[in-house]
Design a protein around this motif. Structure first.
Motif, short mmCIF file in Angstrom:
data_model
loop_
_atom_site.label_atom_id
_atom_site.label_comp_id
_atom_site.label_asym_id
_atom_site.label_seq_id
_atom_site.Cartn_x
_atom_site.Cartn_y
_atom_site.Cartn_z
N SER A 128 -7.00 36.28 -45.54
CA SER A 128 -7.88 36.11 -46.70
C SER A 128 -9.29 35.75 -46.27
N TYR A 129 -10.24 36.05 -47.15
CA TYR A 129 -11.62 35.61 -46.95
C TYR A 129 -11.69 34.08 -47.02
N VAL A 130 -12.61 33.51 -46.27
CA VAL A 130 -12.94 32.09 -46.38
C VAL A 130 -14.44 31.94 -46.27
N LEU A 131 -14.95 30.82 -46.77
CA LEU A 131 -16.34 30.44 -46.52
C LEU A 131 -16.33 29.29 -45.53
N ALA A 132 -17.14 29.42 -44.48
CA ALA A 132 -17.18 28.41 -43.43
C ALA A 132 -18.59 27.84 -43.32
N VAL A 133 -18.68 26.56 -43.02
CA VAL A 133 -19.98 25.87 -42.94
C VAL A 133 -20.04 25.08 -41.64
N ARG A 134 -21.24 24.91 -41.11
CA ARG A 134 -21.41 24.11 -39.90
C ARG A 134 -20.90 22.69 -40.13
N ARG A 135 -20.24 22.15 -39.13
CA ARG A 135 -19.61 20.83 -39.29
C ARG A 135 -20.63 19.74 -39.60
N ASP A 136 -21.80 19.78 -38.95
CA ASP A 136 -22.80 18.75 -39.20
C ASP A 136 -23.31 18.82 -40.63
N VAL A 137 -23.45 20.03 -41.15
CA VAL A 137 -23.90 20.19 -42.54
C VAL A 137 -22.82 19.71 -43.51
N ALA A 138 -21.56 20.06 -43.21
CA ALA A 138 -20.46 19.66 -44.08
C ALA A 138 -20.34 18.13 -44.15
N GLU A 139 -20.51 17.46 -43.00
CA GLU A 139 -20.40 16.00 -42.98
C GLU A 139 -21.59 15.34 -43.67
N LYS A 140 -22.77 15.89 -43.47
CA LYS A 140 -23.98 15.30 -44.06
C LYS A 140 -23.98 15.43 -45.58
N LEU A 141 -23.57 16.59 -46.09
CA LEU A 141 -23.61 16.85 -47.54
C LEU A 141 -22.27 16.65 -48.22
N GLN A 142 -21.26 16.21 -47.44
CA GLN A 142 -19.92 15.98 -48.01
C GLN A 142 -19.37 17.26 -48.67
N LEU A 191 -16.32 25.18 -37.00
CA LEU A 191 -16.74 25.33 -38.39
C LEU A 191 -15.72 24.73 -39.34
N VAL A 192 -16.21 24.29 -40.48
CA VAL A 192 -15.35 23.72 -41.52
C VAL A 192 -15.10 24.80 -42.58
N VAL A 193 -13.84 25.10 -42.84
CA VAL A 193 -13.48 26.08 -43.87
C VAL A 193 -13.41 25.36 -45.21
N LEU A 194 -14.19 25.84 -46.17
CA LEU A 194 -14.24 25.22 -47.49
C LEU A 194 -13.01 25.60 -48.32
N GLN A 195 -12.48 24.64 -49.03
CA GLN A 195 -11.27 24.86 -49.82
C GLN A 195 -11.57 25.73 -51.04
N ASP A 196 -10.75 26.71 -51.28
CA ASP A 196 -10.85 27.57 -52.45
C ASP A 196 -9.96 26.99 -53.55
N GLU A 197 -10.47 25.90 -54.19
CA GLU A 197 -9.62 25.16 -55.13
C GLU A 197 -9.30 25.94 -56.40
N LEU A 198 -10.11 26.94 -56.74
CA LEU A 198 -9.84 27.75 -57.93
C LEU A 198 -9.03 29.01 -57.59
N ASN A 199 -8.59 29.11 -56.33
CA ASN A 199 -7.78 30.25 -55.89
C ASN A 199 -8.42 31.59 -56.24
N PHE A 200 -9.71 31.69 -55.94
CA PHE A 200 -10.41 32.95 -56.24
C PHE A 200 -9.95 34.07 -55.31
N PHE A 201 -9.89 33.79 -54.01
CA PHE A 201 -9.55 34.84 -53.06
C PHE A 201 -8.07 35.20 -53.17
N PRO A 202 -7.76 36.47 -53.38
CA PRO A 202 -6.36 36.88 -53.46
C PRO A 202 -5.72 36.88 -52.07
N THR A 203 -4.42 37.09 -52.04
CA THR A 203 -3.72 37.18 -50.77
C THR A 203 -4.10 38.49 -50.08
#
Length: 533
Positions: free
Chosen positions: A140-154, A230-242
């Motif tokens: 599945s697709y994921v969105l990934a963000v730099r770890r330092d950015v993810a930690e700084k912006l929560q 990289l930190v993979v952001l959670q798809d809490e609304l289950n947008f991405f299909p299998t």
């Protein structure tokens, strides 16, 4: 100024040019067919998209059939996005290619529903396609963000991005344009304030490492997600299909290639998520060729080794990699060098020949019929502004084909303008007194053109042909994106892998070929000038 061109002579010239053009097109069609059809027995043609995993899966399928020895196999790698592969599949240019259930439902069947495989096949049936041979992993697709950015912006989930519109998103062009990509995701998560920039997927990791972007799209089996931290952001609304990996094929393939299909079907559930990630890692991080990665995987399968041992082996970096320079030389002079050279030269010479046959008469017409000439020059100028991949996509739809023919037509269209302009300019430089002298000799309009005007304009015309030839060498690299081969294959693979050696191994031969082309014209012009002086 008026020119003594009779309508009869002009019509004769145009008819001659038209017939030459038709003969040239017929020759291209026959030669392309001869090149792609070595024997009467049709091969099984396997396609793949232009990213690491698809390259590897295409190699696995084709090598599986080759090893069984039932049918001749042709692999067309890195052909482009879903639209191009789908067109190729429906037109019969390829027989199957690796795909994903989520892509089929969203991009091909145009539905937001999560469909089981049986329903997918029921909806594919009217267009003559089927999906099957589930390979065993989900990507599945994921969105990934730099770890330092993810930690700084929560940042923990995709919805958190809406709170930070200043974030720089670098997303692949296909992801931006797909309904199961950015468009649908932005609507679902209310991300309209964010403005992503289009970036080739192979370059995105480099950009995020260099802190030029903060967020990128990726695939669940990308090997570089862990390497880059990289930190993979959670798809809490289950947008991405299998996105279960499988094969998309034409309905007639199992019956047409029964023995090979039986071998291909044995690939069902043979590749786990972890195994696929390790195979990607061997290509992207260890720098091993796709064919080698696929071959090693199939050998382990044949020997019955356990998957955890395969994963362990996948982590061992090849000791044969050697130095960067040795890597580059090995890649540059690889076993595909002669094949790619022949394909590249064929594309350039055939398209250039067609451009000469059509462009010179059009240049003459533009000079002697100024109003018509304005239309001709305007159209060819507009063609130059069309992006190459957009033009190829249009031609694929127009012809219902991929490969050599649309590539040659695209190169031909791009090569026209310099030849038309140089012919027009060369005729414009001929003095009025020279034309008057030709008329005084009693020459017909046709003889005046062929014996006086074109020879006098020769230098300018050759200059335009030279420009077209050099430009065609560079432009021919786009042919790889529709399965027509050439050095663009290496460039496409280099982009997919972010492999500088592979990129240079495709770009440098193209540049050298362009320089050789320019030198050949220089020598030809010198000899021609000596003979006529």
């Amino acid at each position: 100024m008026t020119h003594a061109w009779s309508p009869v002579a002009l019509r004769s010239m145009l008819k001659l040019g038209a017939w030459l053009g038709r003969l040239g097109c017929l020759g291209v069609l026959l030669l392309a067919q001869a090149l792609t059809q070595v024997s009467l027995a049709q091969p099984l043609v396997v396609g793949s998209k232009r990213f690491t995993e698809s390259y590897i899966l295409g190699e696995i399928v084709s090598q599986t059939v080759t090893a069984a020895g039932h049918d001749r196999v042709v692999l067309k790698s890195g052909m482009g996005n879903t639209g191009i592969l789908l067109s190729a599949l429906r037109s019969g240019e390829i027989d199957l290619y690796p795909e994903y259930t989520g892509t089929i439902t969203r991009e091909i069947l145009k539905t937001e529903q999560a469909l089981p495989l049986s329903e997918i096949n029921a909806r594919l049936l009217p267009i003559g396609l089927q999906a099957g041979v589930l390979l065993g992993f989900d990507n599945s697709y994921v969105l990934a963000v730099r770890r330092d950015v993810a930690e700084k912006l929560q940042l923990r989930s995709i919805s958190d991005l809406a709170k930070h519109p200043s974030l720089v998103l670098g997303l692949s062009h296909e992801f931006i344009g797909r309904s199961d990509g950015w468009k649908g995701l932005a609507n679902r998560y209310q991300l309209s304030k964010l403005s992503p920039k289009g970036l080739d997927h192979g370059l995105a990791y480099e950009a995020i490492r260099a802190r030029q972007i903060d967020v990128m799209d990726a695939y669940g089996t990308d090997s570089k997600l862990l390497r880059e931290g990289l930190v993979v952001l959670q798809d809490e609304l289950n947008f991405f299909p299998t996105y279960d990996a499988l094969l998309l094929y034409r309905l007639d393939v199992p019956a047409k290639f029964p023995a090979s299909w039986k071998v291909i079907s044995a690939l069902q559930n043979t590749i786990s998520q972890q195994t696929m990630r390790e195979l990607n890692s061997r290509a992207e991080i260890d720098g091993q060729p796709f064919a080698v990665v696929a071959h090693d995987f199939l050998q382990r399968q044949a020997q019955g080794e356990k998957k955890d041992q395969a994963v362990l082996n996948g982590n061992v970096e090849s000791s044969a990699r050697g130095s960067t320079l040795k890597n580059f030389i090995d890649t540059l002079l690889g076993p595909d060098f002669l094949r790619l050279s022949a394909q590249h030269l064929f594309l350039v010479f055939v398209s250039l020949l067609l451009a000469i046959v059509v462009g010179i008469p059009l240049g003459v017409l533009s000079f002697y019929r100024p109003k018509t000439g304005q239309i001709v020059l305007s159209v060819t100028n507009v063609i130059q502004t069309i992006p190459s991949l957009a033009l190829l996509a249009f031609l694929i739809t127009l012809f219902g084909l991929i490969g050599t023919i649309p590539a040659i037509v695209a190169l031909f269209l791009y090569a026209l303008l310099p030849i038309i302009q140089s012919t027009h300019a060369g005729l414009s430089e001929i003095s009025h007194s020279m034309r008057q002298a030709a008329k005084a000799l009693g020459l017909s309009a046709r003889d005046q053109l062929c014996l006086i005007e074109l020879p006098l304009a020769r230098t300018m015309i050759l200059s335009g042909i030279k420009v077209s030839a050099v430009l065609s060498v560079g432009t021919a690299t786009i042919a790889a994106f529709v399965g027509a081969g050439g050095f663009g294959e290496r460039i496409a693979q280099g982009l997919a892998l972010n492999n500088t050696s592979m990129l240079l191994a495709g770009a440098i031969p193209s540049a050298v070929l362009a320089l050789l082309m320019q030198y050949v014209f220089y020598v030809f012009e010198r000899r021609l000038n000596r003979r006529t002086s």
